[in-house]
Design an enzyme around this catalytic site. Structure first.
Site, short mmCIF file in Angstrom:
data_model
loop_
_atom_site.label_atom_id
_atom_site.label_comp_id
_atom_site.label_asym_id
_atom_site.label_seq_id
_atom_site.Cartn_x
_atom_site.Cartn_y
_atom_site.Cartn_z
N LYS A 186 -0.63 -0.38 12.71
CA LYS A 186 -0.66 0.20 13.77
C LYS A 186 -1.30 1.14 14.86
O LYS A 186 -2.17 1.02 15.99
CB LYS A 186 1.03 0.03 14.29
CG LYS A 186 1.36 0.47 15.76
CD LYS A 186 2.44 0.95 16.06
CE LYS A 186 3.04 1.12 16.96
NZ LYS A 186 4.60 2.25 17.90
N LYS A 243 12.00 0.00 -2.48
CA LYS A 243 11.98 0.65 -1.73
C LYS A 243 10.92 0.36 -1.23
O LYS A 243 9.82 1.01 -0.13
CB LYS A 243 12.16 2.03 -1.93
CG LYS A 243 13.82 2.80 -2.07
CD LYS A 243 13.68 4.52 -2.19
CE LYS A 243 15.10 4.70 -2.25
NZ LYS A 243 14.92 6.25 -2.88
N TYR A 258 12.61 -7.92 -6.44
CA TYR A 258 11.43 -7.98 -6.03
C TYR A 258 10.95 -8.92 -5.72
O TYR A 258 10.28 -9.28 -3.85
CB TYR A 258 10.60 -8.32 -7.67
CG TYR A 258 9.36 -8.31 -6.90
CD1 TYR A 258 8.19 -8.25 -6.61
CD2 TYR A 258 8.75 -10.16 -7.42
CE1 TYR A 258 7.42 -8.01 -6.73
CE2 TYR A 258 7.16 -10.40 -7.37
CZ TYR A 258 6.16 -9.48 -7.12
OH TYR A 258 5.04 -9.75 -6.93
N ASP A 269 -2.88 5.37 -5.24
CA ASP A 269 -1.24 4.51 -6.03
C ASP A 269 -0.39 5.56 -6.62
O ASP A 269 -0.44 6.88 -6.67
CB ASP A 269 -2.20 4.00 -7.28
CG ASP A 269 -1.93 3.46 -8.24
OD1 ASP A 269 -2.40 1.99 -8.28
OD2 ASP A 269 -0.48 3.02 -8.91
#
Ligand SMILES: NC(=O)c1ccc[n+]([C@@H]2O[C@H](COP(=O)([O-])OP(=O)(O)OC[C@H]3O[C@@H](n4cnc5c(N)ncnc54)[C@H](O)[C@@H]3O)[C@@H](O)[C@H]2O)c1
Length: 408
Positions: free
Chosen positions: A179, A165, A219, A107
Protein backbone atom coordinates in the site's frame (compact mmCIF):
# COMPACT_ATOMS: atom_id res chain seq x y z
CA UNK A 1 41.05 20.92 -8.70
CA UNK A 2 40.57 17.16 -8.64
CA UNK A 3 38.55 15.14 -11.14
CA UNK A 4 35.55 13.14 -10.11
CA UNK A 5 35.83 9.56 -11.34
CA UNK A 6 33.10 8.96 -13.92
CA UNK A 7 30.06 6.96 -12.92
CA UNK A 8 29.61 3.71 -14.83
CA UNK A 9 26.83 3.63 -17.37
CA UNK A 10 24.10 1.02 -17.01
CA UNK A 11 25.67 -1.38 -19.55
CA UNK A 12 28.94 -1.27 -17.69
CA UNK A 13 27.15 -1.81 -14.41
CA UNK A 14 25.59 -4.91 -15.86
CA UNK A 15 28.99 -6.58 -15.90
CA UNK A 16 29.35 -7.30 -19.59
CA UNK A 17 32.52 -8.89 -20.90
CA UNK A 18 35.41 -6.48 -21.27
CA UNK A 19 33.76 -3.77 -19.22
CA UNK A 20 36.34 -4.16 -16.46
CA UNK A 21 39.14 -3.40 -18.92
CA UNK A 22 37.42 -0.39 -20.51
CA UNK A 23 36.53 1.06 -17.20
CA UNK A 24 40.00 0.51 -15.75
CA UNK A 25 41.79 2.16 -18.67
CA UNK A 26 39.61 5.23 -18.37
CA UNK A 27 40.12 5.41 -14.64
CA UNK A 28 43.87 4.97 -14.87
CA UNK A 29 44.19 7.78 -17.41
CA UNK A 30 42.10 10.00 -15.16
CA UNK A 31 44.34 9.11 -12.22
CA UNK A 32 47.34 10.12 -14.31
CA UNK A 33 45.71 13.48 -15.10
CA UNK A 34 45.07 13.91 -11.44
CA UNK A 35 48.71 13.22 -10.58
CA UNK A 36 49.99 15.61 -13.21
CA UNK A 37 47.73 18.34 -11.89
CA UNK A 38 48.41 17.73 -8.24
CA UNK A 39 51.81 16.09 -8.29
CA UNK A 40 50.62 13.78 -5.57
CA UNK A 41 52.25 10.40 -5.93
CA UNK A 42 50.29 8.89 -3.05
CA UNK A 43 46.94 9.44 -4.77
CA UNK A 44 48.23 7.88 -7.94
CA UNK A 45 49.22 4.68 -6.19
CA UNK A 46 46.09 4.62 -4.10
CA UNK A 47 43.76 5.09 -7.07
CA UNK A 48 45.75 2.66 -9.21
CA UNK A 49 45.32 0.10 -6.47
CA UNK A 50 41.59 0.75 -6.34
CA UNK A 51 41.14 0.50 -10.08
CA UNK A 52 43.23 -2.66 -10.32
CA UNK A 53 41.17 -4.39 -7.66
CA UNK A 54 38.03 -3.19 -9.35
CA UNK A 55 39.33 -4.52 -12.66
CA UNK A 56 39.93 -7.95 -11.17
CA UNK A 57 36.50 -7.86 -9.55
CA UNK A 58 34.67 -6.66 -12.69
CA UNK A 59 36.36 -9.27 -14.88
CA UNK A 60 35.34 -12.03 -12.55
CA UNK A 61 31.84 -10.54 -12.29
CA UNK A 62 31.33 -10.98 -16.01
CA UNK A 63 31.99 -14.73 -15.74
CA UNK A 64 30.66 -15.54 -12.32
CA UNK A 65 26.89 -15.21 -12.68
CA UNK A 66 24.33 -16.94 -14.87
CA UNK A 67 23.58 -14.70 -17.87
CA UNK A 68 20.93 -12.03 -17.29
CA UNK A 69 18.90 -10.19 -19.93
CA UNK A 70 19.30 -6.46 -20.30
CA UNK A 71 16.08 -4.59 -19.57
CA UNK A 72 15.60 -0.89 -20.10
CA UNK A 73 14.87 1.28 -17.06
CA UNK A 74 11.21 1.35 -18.12
CA UNK A 75 10.82 -2.44 -18.24
CA UNK A 76 13.07 -3.33 -15.31
CA UNK A 77 11.14 -3.88 -12.08
CA UNK A 78 12.26 -3.84 -8.47
CA UNK A 79 10.89 -7.09 -7.13
CA UNK A 80 10.70 -8.35 -3.55
CA UNK A 81 10.43 -12.09 -2.93
CA UNK A 82 9.67 -13.02 0.66
CA UNK A 83 10.77 -16.58 1.38
CA UNK A 84 13.04 -16.25 -1.66
CA UNK A 85 15.74 -18.52 -0.20
CA UNK A 86 13.32 -21.44 -0.02
CA UNK A 87 12.51 -24.10 -2.58
CA UNK A 88 10.02 -22.26 -4.82
CA UNK A 89 11.34 -18.78 -3.99
CA UNK A 90 14.88 -19.56 -5.15
CA UNK A 91 13.65 -20.84 -8.53
CA UNK A 92 11.49 -17.73 -8.88
CA UNK A 93 14.56 -15.63 -8.02
CA UNK A 94 16.49 -17.34 -10.83
CA UNK A 95 13.77 -16.62 -13.38
CA UNK A 96 13.30 -12.98 -12.44
CA UNK A 97 17.05 -12.33 -12.25
CA UNK A 98 17.64 -13.96 -15.64
CA UNK A 99 14.77 -11.90 -17.05
CA UNK A 100 16.77 -8.79 -16.05
CA UNK A 101 14.87 -7.51 -13.00
CA UNK A 102 16.25 -6.25 -9.69
CA UNK A 103 15.43 -8.83 -7.04
CA UNK A 104 15.45 -8.47 -3.28
CA UNK A 105 15.10 -11.70 -1.33
CA UNK A 106 13.86 -11.47 2.23
CA UNK A 107 14.11 -14.62 4.32
CA UNK A 108 14.56 -15.60 7.96
CA UNK A 109 16.14 -18.94 6.90
CA UNK A 110 13.70 -21.02 8.92
CA UNK A 111 13.48 -23.57 6.10
CA UNK A 112 15.33 -21.65 3.39
CA UNK A 113 19.07 -21.72 2.76
CA UNK A 114 21.57 -19.15 1.59
CA UNK A 115 22.97 -21.90 -0.62
CA UNK A 116 19.80 -21.80 -2.75
CA UNK A 117 20.58 -18.26 -3.94
CA UNK A 118 24.35 -18.10 -3.40
CA UNK A 119 24.99 -17.96 -7.15
CA UNK A 120 23.50 -14.42 -7.19
CA UNK A 121 25.23 -13.02 -4.13
CA UNK A 122 27.25 -9.96 -5.12
CA UNK A 123 25.34 -9.39 -8.37
CA UNK A 124 24.34 -5.76 -8.61
CA UNK A 125 20.68 -6.65 -9.37
CA UNK A 126 20.44 -8.89 -6.31
CA UNK A 127 20.01 -8.25 -2.62
CA UNK A 128 19.59 -10.79 0.19
CA UNK A 129 18.12 -9.60 3.48
CA UNK A 130 17.93 -11.74 6.59
CA UNK A 131 14.60 -10.55 7.94
CA UNK A 132 11.48 -12.01 9.52
CA UNK A 133 8.29 -10.81 7.80
CA UNK A 134 6.54 -10.72 11.17
CA UNK A 135 8.51 -7.46 11.58
CA UNK A 136 7.70 -4.51 9.28
CA UNK A 137 9.95 -3.87 6.31
CA UNK A 138 10.57 -0.55 4.60
CA UNK A 139 11.93 -0.80 1.07
CA UNK A 140 11.00 0.57 -2.36
CA UNK A 141 9.63 -2.05 -4.73
CA UNK A 142 7.22 -2.42 -7.66
CA UNK A 143 6.11 -6.01 -7.10
CA UNK A 144 6.02 -8.34 -4.09
CA UNK A 145 5.89 -12.13 -4.36
CA UNK A 146 4.87 -13.07 -0.83
CA UNK A 147 6.04 -16.66 -0.32
CA UNK A 148 7.38 -16.55 3.24
CA UNK A 149 5.80 -19.39 5.20
CA UNK A 150 6.83 -22.89 6.14
CA UNK A 151 5.14 -25.13 3.60
CA UNK A 152 5.51 -28.78 4.54
CA UNK A 153 3.45 -30.32 7.36
CA UNK A 154 6.36 -31.13 9.73
CA UNK A 155 7.71 -27.60 9.26
CA UNK A 156 4.45 -25.72 9.75
CA UNK A 157 3.39 -27.95 12.65
CA UNK A 158 6.78 -27.52 14.36
CA UNK A 159 5.74 -24.11 15.72
CA UNK A 160 2.05 -23.54 14.91
CA UNK A 161 1.97 -20.12 16.60
CA UNK A 162 4.87 -18.89 14.49
CA UNK A 163 3.20 -20.31 11.35
CA UNK A 164 0.07 -18.33 12.22
CA UNK A 165 2.06 -15.17 12.90
CA UNK A 166 3.97 -15.49 9.63
CA UNK A 167 0.79 -15.94 7.60
CA UNK A 168 -1.23 -13.27 9.41
CA UNK A 169 1.09 -10.55 10.75
CA UNK A 170 3.63 -11.26 8.00
CA UNK A 171 0.97 -10.87 5.29
CA UNK A 172 -0.39 -7.69 6.92
CA UNK A 173 3.13 -6.25 6.92
CA UNK A 174 3.62 -7.06 3.24
CA UNK A 175 0.21 -5.64 2.31
CA UNK A 176 1.06 -2.52 4.32
CA UNK A 177 4.30 -2.22 2.36
CA UNK A 178 2.43 -2.75 -0.94
CA UNK A 179 0.00 0.00 0.00
CA UNK A 180 2.76 2.44 1.03
CA UNK A 181 4.86 2.07 -2.10
CA UNK A 182 2.05 1.29 -4.58
CA UNK A 183 3.37 -2.21 -5.32
CA UNK A 184 1.38 -5.17 -6.58
CA UNK A 185 1.39 -8.19 -4.24
CA UNK A 186 1.08 -11.85 -5.20
CA UNK A 187 0.22 -14.19 -2.33
CA UNK A 188 1.48 -17.77 -2.49
CA UNK A 189 -1.68 -19.41 -1.19
CA UNK A 190 -2.26 -23.13 -1.24
CA UNK A 191 -4.58 -25.96 -2.18
CA UNK A 192 -4.68 -26.64 1.59
CA UNK A 193 -7.28 -23.88 1.86
CA UNK A 194 -9.69 -26.45 0.31
CA UNK A 195 -8.94 -28.74 3.30
CA UNK A 196 -10.16 -32.31 2.84
CA UNK A 197 -12.34 -31.41 -0.17
CA UNK A 198 -15.85 -32.69 -0.76
CA UNK A 199 -15.80 -31.71 -4.43
CA UNK A 200 -13.48 -33.05 -7.04
CA UNK A 201 -11.48 -31.66 -8.78
CA UNK A 202 -11.19 -28.43 -6.81
CA UNK A 203 -12.05 -25.24 -8.65
CA UNK A 204 -11.50 -21.72 -7.34
CA UNK A 205 -15.16 -21.18 -6.39
CA UNK A 206 -15.11 -24.09 -3.91
CA UNK A 207 -14.98 -22.69 -0.34
CA UNK A 208 -13.24 -25.65 1.22
CA UNK A 209 -13.64 -28.12 4.06
CA UNK A 210 -11.12 -27.28 6.75
CA UNK A 211 -10.95 -28.45 10.34
CA UNK A 212 -10.27 -25.13 12.13
CA UNK A 213 -8.80 -26.76 15.22
CA UNK A 214 -6.91 -29.69 13.70
CA UNK A 215 -3.11 -30.03 13.57
CA UNK A 216 -2.92 -28.52 10.06
CA UNK A 217 -5.15 -25.56 10.91
CA UNK A 218 -2.26 -23.19 11.67
CA UNK A 219 -1.30 -23.39 8.01
CA UNK A 220 -4.69 -23.91 6.34
CA UNK A 221 -6.46 -21.21 8.31
CA UNK A 222 -3.37 -18.99 8.24
CA UNK A 223 -3.44 -19.04 4.43
CA UNK A 224 -7.23 -18.60 4.34
CA UNK A 225 -7.03 -15.46 6.44
CA UNK A 226 -4.05 -14.27 4.37
CA UNK A 227 -6.31 -14.42 1.31
CA UNK A 228 -9.02 -12.55 3.22
CA UNK A 229 -6.48 -9.85 4.09
CA UNK A 230 -5.48 -9.47 0.45
CA UNK A 231 -9.05 -8.79 -0.61
CA UNK A 232 -9.67 -6.43 2.33
CA UNK A 233 -6.62 -4.39 1.25
CA UNK A 234 -7.78 -4.49 -2.35
CA UNK A 235 -11.32 -3.30 -1.57
CA UNK A 236 -10.51 -0.82 1.18
CA UNK A 237 -7.11 0.53 0.09
CA UNK A 238 -7.00 -0.21 -3.63
CA UNK A 239 -3.92 -2.46 -3.35
CA UNK A 240 -3.44 -4.62 -6.46
CA UNK A 241 -3.41 -8.27 -5.37
CA UNK A 242 -2.94 -11.61 -7.08
CA UNK A 243 -3.64 -14.92 -5.32
CA UNK A 244 -2.07 -18.17 -6.52
CA UNK A 245 -3.51 -21.34 -4.99
CA UNK A 246 -0.53 -23.62 -5.36
CA UNK A 247 -0.93 -27.41 -5.48
CA UNK A 248 1.82 -29.89 -4.57
CA UNK A 249 5.07 -28.94 -6.25
CA UNK A 250 8.41 -30.73 -6.44
CA UNK A 251 11.89 -30.23 -7.84
CA UNK A 252 15.47 -29.45 -6.94
CA UNK A 253 16.21 -27.48 -3.75
CA UNK A 254 13.38 -29.08 -1.81
CA UNK A 255 14.60 -29.41 1.72
CA UNK A 256 16.13 -32.82 2.43
CA UNK A 257 14.02 -33.57 5.47
CA UNK A 258 10.89 -31.50 4.97
CA UNK A 259 8.75 -34.63 5.09
CA UNK A 260 6.95 -34.08 1.77
CA UNK A 261 5.87 -37.14 -0.17
CA UNK A 262 8.19 -36.75 -3.16
CA UNK A 263 11.34 -35.90 -1.19
CA UNK A 264 10.59 -38.63 1.36
CA UNK A 265 10.14 -41.33 -1.27
CA UNK A 266 13.17 -40.31 -3.33
CA UNK A 267 15.49 -40.14 -0.32
CA UNK A 268 14.20 -43.41 1.07
CA UNK A 269 14.60 -45.13 -2.30
CA UNK A 270 18.12 -43.71 -2.82
CA UNK A 271 19.21 -44.88 0.61
CA UNK A 272 17.62 -48.32 0.33
CA UNK A 273 15.21 -47.59 3.19
CA UNK A 274 11.52 -48.59 3.16
CA UNK A 275 9.21 -46.11 1.41
CA UNK A 276 6.74 -45.07 4.10
CA UNK A 277 3.10 -44.78 3.01
CA UNK A 278 0.59 -43.40 5.52
CA UNK A 279 -2.75 -45.26 5.47
CA UNK A 280 -3.53 -47.53 2.53
CA UNK A 281 -1.84 -45.29 -0.04
CA UNK A 282 -5.13 -44.87 -1.93
CA UNK A 283 -5.24 -41.12 -1.20
CA UNK A 284 -4.45 -39.12 -4.32
CA UNK A 285 -2.15 -36.20 -5.11
CA UNK A 286 -1.22 -34.34 -8.26
CA UNK A 287 2.34 -32.98 -8.50
CA UNK A 288 3.68 -30.21 -10.68
CA UNK A 289 7.32 -29.54 -11.48
CA UNK A 290 8.70 -26.34 -10.04
CA UNK A 291 9.53 -24.64 -13.36
CA UNK A 292 5.87 -24.92 -14.41
CA UNK A 293 4.78 -23.28 -11.16
CA UNK A 294 7.31 -20.45 -11.49
CA UNK A 295 6.09 -19.67 -15.02
CA UNK A 296 2.51 -19.61 -13.74
CA UNK A 297 3.39 -17.27 -10.86
CA UNK A 298 5.06 -14.76 -13.17
CA UNK A 299 2.19 -14.90 -15.68
CA UNK A 300 -0.34 -14.37 -12.90
CA UNK A 301 1.58 -11.47 -11.35
CA UNK A 302 1.67 -9.67 -14.70
CA UNK A 303 -1.94 -10.42 -15.61
CA UNK A 304 -5.04 -8.43 -14.68
CA UNK A 305 -6.67 -11.30 -12.77
CA UNK A 306 -7.19 -10.33 -9.16
CA UNK A 307 -9.34 -13.32 -8.12
CA UNK A 308 -7.65 -16.57 -6.92
CA UNK A 309 -6.14 -18.89 -9.54
CA UNK A 310 -5.22 -22.57 -9.09
CA UNK A 311 -1.72 -23.52 -10.23
CA UNK A 312 -1.10 -27.24 -10.27
CA UNK A 313 -0.84 -30.32 -12.41
CA UNK A 314 -4.19 -32.11 -12.84
CA UNK A 315 -2.51 -35.49 -13.48
CA UNK A 316 -3.70 -37.40 -10.40
CA UNK A 317 -2.02 -40.47 -8.90
CA UNK A 318 -2.47 -42.46 -5.72
CA UNK A 319 0.34 -42.18 -3.19
CA UNK A 320 1.02 -45.87 -3.71
CA UNK A 321 1.46 -45.32 -7.46
CA UNK A 322 3.96 -42.56 -6.68
CA UNK A 323 5.89 -44.83 -4.35
CA UNK A 324 6.11 -47.54 -7.03
CA UNK A 325 7.06 -45.09 -9.78
CA UNK A 326 9.84 -43.51 -7.73
CA UNK A 327 11.13 -46.92 -6.69
CA UNK A 328 11.39 -47.96 -10.33
CA UNK A 329 12.99 -44.68 -11.50
CA UNK A 330 15.64 -44.92 -8.77
CA UNK A 331 16.01 -48.65 -9.49
CA UNK A 332 15.78 -49.30 -5.78
CA UNK A 333 15.14 -52.52 -3.90
CA UNK A 334 13.43 -50.68 -1.02
CA UNK A 335 10.24 -52.16 0.42
CA UNK A 336 7.00 -50.20 0.74
CA UNK A 337 5.97 -49.89 4.37
CA UNK A 338 2.42 -48.94 5.45
CA UNK A 339 2.05 -46.75 8.55
CA UNK A 340 -0.98 -45.40 10.45
CA UNK A 341 -3.01 -42.76 8.58
CA UNK A 342 -2.08 -39.14 9.36
CA UNK A 343 -4.79 -36.97 10.96
CA UNK A 344 -6.72 -34.69 8.56
CA UNK A 345 -4.74 -35.99 5.59
CA UNK A 346 -6.82 -35.00 2.52
CA UNK A 347 -8.08 -38.06 0.65
CA UNK A 348 -8.21 -36.56 -2.82
CA UNK A 349 -6.45 -33.58 -4.28
CA UNK A 350 -6.54 -32.49 -7.90
CA UNK A 351 -6.69 -28.97 -9.28
CA UNK A 352 -9.20 -27.73 -11.78
CA UNK A 353 -6.95 -25.48 -13.87
CA UNK A 354 -9.45 -24.33 -16.49
CA UNK A 355 -9.24 -20.75 -15.20
CA UNK A 356 -5.43 -20.60 -15.50
CA UNK A 357 -5.62 -22.17 -18.97
CA UNK A 358 -8.28 -19.78 -20.20
CA UNK A 359 -7.09 -16.52 -18.64
CA UNK A 360 -3.31 -17.00 -18.46
CA UNK A 361 -2.80 -19.48 -21.28
CA UNK A 362 -0.92 -21.54 -18.68
CA UNK A 363 -0.72 -25.26 -18.10
CA UNK A 364 2.04 -27.56 -16.86
CA UNK A 365 4.35 -28.82 -19.60
CA UNK A 366 6.99 -30.87 -17.76
CA UNK A 367 6.07 -34.60 -17.80
CA UNK A 368 6.03 -36.23 -14.35
CA UNK A 369 8.83 -38.71 -15.06
CA UNK A 370 11.10 -36.01 -16.49
CA UNK A 371 10.60 -33.85 -13.39
CA UNK A 372 11.11 -36.84 -11.09
CA UNK A 373 14.35 -37.83 -12.83
CA UNK A 374 15.74 -34.29 -12.42
CA UNK A 375 14.75 -34.31 -8.75
CA UNK A 376 16.29 -37.74 -8.20
CA UNK A 377 19.56 -36.46 -9.69
CA UNK A 378 19.41 -33.45 -7.38
CA UNK A 379 18.89 -35.55 -4.27
CA UNK A 380 21.67 -37.99 -5.18
CA UNK A 381 24.05 -35.01 -5.54
CA UNK A 382 22.86 -33.69 -2.17
CA UNK A 383 23.47 -37.06 -0.49
CA UNK A 384 26.93 -37.16 -2.02
CA UNK A 385 27.60 -33.59 -0.88
CA UNK A 386 26.51 -34.51 2.65
CA UNK A 387 28.68 -37.60 2.72
CA UNK A 388 31.71 -35.65 1.47
CA UNK A 389 31.26 -32.86 3.98
CA UNK A 390 30.70 -34.88 7.10
CA UNK A 391 33.19 -34.05 9.82
CA UNK A 392 34.98 -37.21 10.78
CA UNK A 393 37.55 -36.57 13.51
CA UNK A 394 40.92 -37.97 12.55
CA UNK A 395 42.28 -40.66 14.80
CA UNK A 396 45.30 -39.52 16.82
CA UNK A 397 47.70 -41.72 14.94
CA UNK A 398 46.86 -39.95 11.66
CA UNK A 399 47.99 -36.64 13.13
CA UNK A 400 51.48 -37.90 13.98
CA UNK A 401 54.33 -36.26 12.13
CA UNK A 402 56.22 -38.38 9.64
CA UNK A 403 59.46 -39.81 10.89
CA UNK A 404 58.59 -39.38 14.54
CA UNK A 405 56.95 -42.66 15.55
CA UNK A 406 55.35 -42.80 18.96
CA UNK A 407 55.90 -45.64 21.32
CA UNK A 408 53.02 -46.26 23.62
N1 LIG B 1 5.91 -26.37 -2.44
C1 LIG B 1 4.65 -26.62 -2.45
O1 LIG B 1 4.25 -27.73 -2.80
C2 LIG B 1 3.63 -25.55 -2.08
C3 LIG B 1 2.28 -25.86 -2.18
C4 LIG B 1 1.37 -24.88 -1.82
C5 LIG B 1 1.78 -23.65 -1.40
N2 LIG B 1 3.10 -23.37 -1.31
C6 LIG B 1 3.48 -22.06 -0.81
O2 LIG B 1 4.58 -21.55 -1.53
C7 LIG B 1 5.45 -20.83 -0.64
C8 LIG B 1 6.86 -21.36 -0.75
O3 LIG B 1 6.89 -22.72 -0.38
P1 LIG B 1 8.18 -23.63 -0.50
O4 LIG B 1 7.73 -24.96 -0.91
O5 LIG B 1 9.20 -22.95 -1.29
O6 LIG B 1 8.61 -23.73 1.02
P2 LIG B 1 10.02 -23.44 1.71
O7 LIG B 1 9.87 -23.83 3.14
O8 LIG B 1 11.11 -24.07 0.93
O9 LIG B 1 10.13 -21.88 1.57
C9 LIG B 1 9.54 -20.96 2.45
C10 LIG B 1 10.54 -19.88 2.74
O10 LIG B 1 9.96 -18.92 3.63
C11 LIG B 1 10.92 -18.61 4.64
N3 LIG B 1 10.19 -18.14 5.82
C12 LIG B 1 9.37 -18.84 6.63
N4 LIG B 1 8.91 -18.05 7.62
C13 LIG B 1 9.42 -16.82 7.41
C14 LIG B 1 9.31 -15.57 8.08
N5 LIG B 1 8.57 -15.44 9.19
N6 LIG B 1 10.00 -14.50 7.60
C15 LIG B 1 10.78 -14.63 6.49
N7 LIG B 1 10.92 -15.78 5.82
C16 LIG B 1 10.24 -16.87 6.27
C17 LIG B 1 11.67 -19.90 4.86
O11 LIG B 1 12.92 -19.73 5.49
C18 LIG B 1 11.80 -20.42 3.44
O12 LIG B 1 12.93 -19.90 2.80
C19 LIG B 1 4.87 -20.97 0.77
O13 LIG B 1 4.14 -19.82 1.07
C20 LIG B 1 3.94 -22.15 0.64
O14 LIG B 1 2.87 -22.04 1.53
C21 LIG B 1 4.05 -24.31 -1.63
Amino acid sequence: MGHKLPALNSQQRRGERGVGLLHTNRQISLCRDYVLENNTVFYFYFLSFLTTTEFIFSSSVSQKYPPVKFLSEKDRKRILITGGAGFVGSHLTDKLMMDGHEVTVVDNFFTGRKRNVEHWIGHENFELINHDVVEPLYIEVDQIYHLASPASPPNYMYNPIKTLKTNTIGTLNMLGLAKRVGARLLLASTSEIYGDPEVHPQSEDYWGHVNPIGPRACYDEGKRVAETMCYAYMKQEGVEVRVARIFNTFGSRMHMNDGRVVSNFILQALQGEPLTVYGTGSQTRAFQYVSDLVNGLVLLMNSNISSPVNLGNPEEHTILEFARLIKSLVVSHSQIQFLAEAQDDPQRRRPDIRKAKMLLGWEPVVPLEEGLNKTIQYFSRELEHQANNQYIPKPKAARMKKGRPRHN
